[in-house]
Each structure stands twice: as structure tokens, then as C-alpha cells.
Design an enzyme around this catalytic site. Structure first.
Site, mmCIF file in Angstrom:
data_model
loop_
_atom_site.group_PDB
_atom_site.id
_atom_site.type_symbol
_atom_site.label_atom_id
_atom_site.label_comp_id
_atom_site.label_asym_id
_atom_site.label_seq_id
_atom_site.Cartn_x
_atom_site.Cartn_y
_atom_site.Cartn_z
ATOM 1 C CG ASN A 9 -32.451 -10.689 -12.795
ATOM 2 O OD1 ASN A 9 -32.754 -9.582 -13.225
ATOM 3 N ND2 ASN A 9 -33.299 -11.451 -12.110
ATOM 4 C CD1 TRP A 10 -26.971 -6.568 -13.222
ATOM 5 C CD2 TRP A 10 -27.103 -4.829 -14.618
ATOM 6 N NE1 TRP A 10 -25.736 -6.406 -13.809
ATOM 7 C CE2 TRP A 10 -25.792 -5.343 -14.670
ATOM 8 C CE3 TRP A 10 -27.421 -3.722 -15.416
ATOM 9 C CZ2 TRP A 10 -24.803 -4.789 -15.487
ATOM 10 C CZ3 TRP A 10 -26.439 -3.172 -16.233
ATOM 11 C CH2 TRP A 10 -25.147 -3.706 -16.255
ATOM 12 C CE LYS A 11 -33.046 -10.376 -8.633
ATOM 13 N NZ LYS A 11 -33.448 -11.111 -7.451
ATOM 14 C CG HIS A 92 -37.165 -13.751 -11.576
ATOM 15 N ND1 HIS A 92 -37.538 -13.399 -10.300
ATOM 16 C CD2 HIS A 92 -35.819 -13.907 -11.554
ATOM 17 C CE1 HIS A 92 -36.446 -13.333 -9.536
ATOM 18 N NE2 HIS A 92 -35.391 -13.642 -10.280
ATOM 19 C CD GLU A 94 -37.063 -10.825 -7.659
ATOM 20 O OE1 GLU A 94 -36.796 -10.121 -8.642
ATOM 21 O OE2 GLU A 94 -36.193 -11.227 -6.854
ATOM 22 C CD GLU A 164 -33.284 -17.318 -10.500
ATOM 23 O OE1 GLU A 164 -32.160 -16.811 -10.489
ATOM 24 O OE2 GLU A 164 -34.322 -16.649 -10.584
ATOM 25 N N GLY A 170 -31.935 -13.556 -3.106
ATOM 26 C CA GLY A 170 -31.734 -12.313 -2.372
ATOM 27 C C GLY A 170 -31.704 -12.477 -0.861
ATOM 28 C CB SER A 210 -27.812 -16.216 -2.303
ATOM 29 O OG SER A 210 -28.908 -15.446 -1.849
ATOM 30 N N GLY A 231 -28.073 -12.372 -9.322
ATOM 31 C CA GLY A 231 -28.688 -11.074 -9.050
ATOM 32 C C GLY A 231 -27.697 -10.152 -8.360
ATOM 33 N N GLY A 232 -27.777 -10.106 -7.037
ATOM 34 C CA GLY A 232 -26.977 -9.180 -6.229
ATOM 35 C C GLY A 232 -25.502 -9.133 -6.578
#
Ligand code: PGA
Length: 247
Positions: A9-11, A92, A94, A164, A170, A210, A231-232
């Protein structure tokens, strides 16, 4: 069917150029045969990445529940499909937090995603205070039952669930493998209660929050963890590959 999945998930990160470079590099690497690669770039880049994505599948990061209409700035599931996506993220944290997405909206999105031939990757998870107050199981059960349990058996069979915990996204904090396994086991039993054993045994449950090259092995060794939503650590092809090699 239950299978191993590593989803990126590159956001709201990467550019057209860095996204292209990611796939050019990934295509040179030997990806494990038994692991599915899914990448969710910003929706804007989906179409341009279609020809370079190799064996990876593309995933939208979000869509609207309507097929078309006066929703400035939004993209429909039909458009994601047209742009080459096979999956779409939904729920998600966010989106729930910053865009105030309600359960009824999420439900409608899941239906739109399925109606357009895409597979939903449905995200759920508790906040730090909900875990502190020991309500995390109730929270996750409510999210899943409110948002997904209107689906028929065959529709539900197409859903991937990503657990999640919001406090781990993050933040560099990760659920321990015990915490992940406990929640994934719980989610599978909630699904079993509603849809029966065949569907519960088959549903793919990803962990997100994470997850990285250091902890993926531990997390993926859990019986009920079928992979990760990353993600990251997913924007570097080498670390994305290393995570896929962690089963
Ligand atoms: P993270 O994000 O790996 O950067 O914590 C995961 C996600 O939000 O899906």
C-alpha cells in the site's frame, strides 16, 4: 482460496517515475512462486503501470460506491477495473479517520468493488485506546459484521481481510506475533460463526502495521496469518521481495 499474499500500500507516495522504476527492478528479481504480489499505487498511476507490472496484480487504494455521477474527485470501481486493477482497498483506517467513511458507505463500496469484478481487501483494526480498554475484539468483530456480513457466501468468498491495528500503522510499533495470531484466529472464528468452516478456512487474513523485513518472518509464521499489507516497507523493491521471502 487461502494463499500467501504480500500486498503493498503505497498510500500518497511515489511518482510515475519511481513507480516505474520499482516494477523494472522487481521484474529482474526472482519472486517466490507461491506468494501473490499485489501493489496498490496511487490510483492515478494504475493504467500506466499495467504493462510493466509483470506477475504482480494491481490494486486501487480507494473507490466510490457509485458507478458514475457527480462526485468530483472520486473514482468508481468500474474505472479502477478499466485501468487494470484487480483489487481495491476498502475500510483502511486512514480513510475511516480522515475521510470519515461510515459503515454504510464501506458496505456500499464493497458491493461496488465486487459488482465490478474486483476483489476487496477489507481493512479493520482497533485504536490504541480500544486495545488499552480491552475492547479490541469487540471493535474488530463489529467492523467486520457491520461492513461485510450482508454479503452472500459466494461474495464473501472473494474478500481478503487485512487486520491493521491502528496503533501499529506507520508508527514503527508492530503487533507481536502472539497478538497478531490471537486476533487472526478470532477473525477466522467470527467468519466461521457466520459463514461456516469451509469459507472461514479459506479466507486470506493479512496483517498490516509496520510489517517489515525484520518482523515479517515472525508474523508470517503464525498459523492464521496469510501474509501482509505493507505500507512504508513496500516502496523499496528489495525489501518488498525480502518480505515475500519471509514465509
Ligand atoms: P505501514 O502501513 O506498513 O507503513 O504501517 C500499513 C498500512 O497502512 O496498510
Amino acid at each position: 482460496m487461502r494463499r500467501k499474499i504480500v500486498a503493498a500500500n503505497w498510500k500518497m507516495n511515489m511518482t510515475g517515475e519511481t513507480a516505474h522504476n520499482f516494477f523494472s527492478q522487481l521484474n529482474q528479481m526472482t519472486w517466490p512462486d507461491d506468494v501473490d504480489a499485489i501493489v496498490a499505487p496511487p490510483n492515478l498511476y494504475l493504467q500506466g503501470l499495467h504493462s510493466i507490472k509483470g506477475n504482480a496484480k494491481l490494486c486501487g487504494q480507494n473507490c466510490h460506491s457509485e458507478q458514475s455521477g457527480a462526485y468530483t474527485g472520486e473514482v468508481s470501481a468500474a474505472m479502477l477495473s478499466d485501468a487494470g486493477a484487480s483489487y481495491c482497498l476498502v475500510g483502511h483506517s486512514e480513510r475511516r479517520k480522515y475521510f470519515l467513511e461510515s459503515s454504510s458507505f464501506l458496505k456500499a463500496k464493497v458491493t461496488a468493488i465486487l459488482d465490478n469484478g474486483l476483489f476487496p481487501i477489507y481493512c479493520c483494526g482497533e485504536t490504541e485506546s480500544e486495545r488499552r480498554n480491552d475492547t479490541h475484539f469487540d471493535v474488530v468483530k463489529n467492523q467486520i459484521s457491520n461492513d461485510l456480513f450482508g454479503l452472500s457466501n459466494s461474495e464473501f468468498g472473494k474478500v481478503i481481510i487485512a487486520y491493521e491495528p491502528v496503533w501499529a500503522i506507520g508508527t514503527g510499533l508492530t503487533a507481536t506475533s502472539d497478538q497478531a495470531q490471537e486476533m487472526h484466529y478470532f477473525i477466522r472464528s467470527v467468519v466461521r460463526e457466520k459463514y461456516g468452516s469451509d469459507i472461514a478456512d479459506d479466507v486470506c487474513l493479512l496483517y498490516g502495521g509496520s510489517c517489515n523485513t525484520t518482523n515479517a518472518k515472525d508474523l508470517f509464521s503464525c498459523k492464521d496469518v496469510d501474509g501482509g499489507l505493507i505500507g512504508g516497507a513496500s516502496m523499496d523493491p528489495q525489501s518488498f521481495l525480502q518480505i515475500a521471502q519471509s514465509f
